[in-house]
Enzyme design. Structure first.
Site, PDB file in Angstrom:
ATOM      1  CG  HIS A  20      37.327 -46.128 -37.819  1.00 15.52           C
ATOM      2  ND1 HIS A  20      37.503 -46.595 -39.088  1.00 15.52           N
ATOM      3  CD2 HIS A  20      36.318 -45.225 -37.886  1.00 15.52           C
ATOM      4  CE1 HIS A  20      36.648 -45.997 -39.895  1.00 15.52           C
ATOM      5  NE2 HIS A  20      35.906 -45.163 -39.190  1.00 15.52           N
ATOM      6  CG  ASP A  28      16.164 -45.036 -21.269  1.00 14.74           C
ATOM      7  OD1 ASP A  28      16.464 -46.148 -20.774  1.00 14.74           O
ATOM      8  OD2 ASP A  28      15.367 -44.913 -22.201  1.00 14.74           O
ATOM      9  CG  HIS A 100      13.357 -50.398 -28.865  1.00 14.78           C
ATOM     10  ND1 HIS A 100      14.269 -49.516 -28.347  1.00 14.78           N
ATOM     11  CD2 HIS A 100      13.120 -51.303 -27.879  1.00 14.78           C
ATOM     12  CE1 HIS A 100      14.571 -49.843 -27.104  1.00 14.78           C
ATOM     13  NE2 HIS A 100      13.882 -50.930 -26.797  1.00 14.78           N
ATOM     14  CE1 TYR A 123      10.804 -48.208 -27.683  1.00 17.61           C
ATOM     15  CE2 TYR A 123       9.106 -46.540 -27.364  1.00 17.61           C
ATOM     16  CZ  TYR A 123       9.473 -47.862 -27.489  1.00 17.61           C
ATOM     17  OH  TYR A 123       8.511 -48.851 -27.437  1.00 17.61           O
TER      18      TYR A 123
END
Length: 134
Positions: A20, A28, A100, A123
């Site tokens: 948990h 990517d 980001h 992104y």
């Protein structure tokens, strides 16, 4: 040999170790991954495998209580943002969009990073937080 589900042994191992609040990043092809990070590299050729198929596969196998995405995805990859929004809404998983730079800080602490061949969207990486079955 498994009949269904994720058949990649490295991914199976890392997902089975999640507890948990642990997190996994599906990235990517261009995402910087520190050398110390546990990683599974699935990238084969540009676009293969594409990132959403990997995310969907993990969601079929794991309890996920939250997802993080970069705010910049909304501007630079609105089509992917819409796809992710639909995927996570179907699973009733809340999404938090963060800058980001903050996403990269979270990425440095994931239990495992799974690199895809995603080349199309900017992104596009996502971090999934492991949930609890009770």
């Amino acid at each position: 040999m498994f009949k269904t589900g994720i058949i990649n042994p490295q991914i199976n191992y890392h997902l089975s170790c999640l507890a948990h609040q642990d997190s996994v990043m599906i990235s990517d092809a261009a995402m910087e991954l520190p050398a110390y990070l546990n990683r599974v590299d699935l990238a084969y050729t540009p676009g293969i495998p594409e990132i959403t198929s990997v995310v969907k596969g993990i969601l079929k196998e794991c309890i996920v209580e939250k997802a993080y995405m970069a705010n910049e995805m909304k501007e630079y990859s609105p089509e992917l943002f819409a796809i992710y929004s639909e995927i996570f809404a179907k699973e009733d998983i809340p999404v938090e969009c963060i800058p980001h730079t903050e996403f990269c800080k979270l990425a440095d602490k994931v239990s495992v990073a799974i690199r895809t061949g995603e080349f199309h969207y900017h992104y596009s990486s996502v971090i999934l937080v492991s949930g609890c079955p009770y």
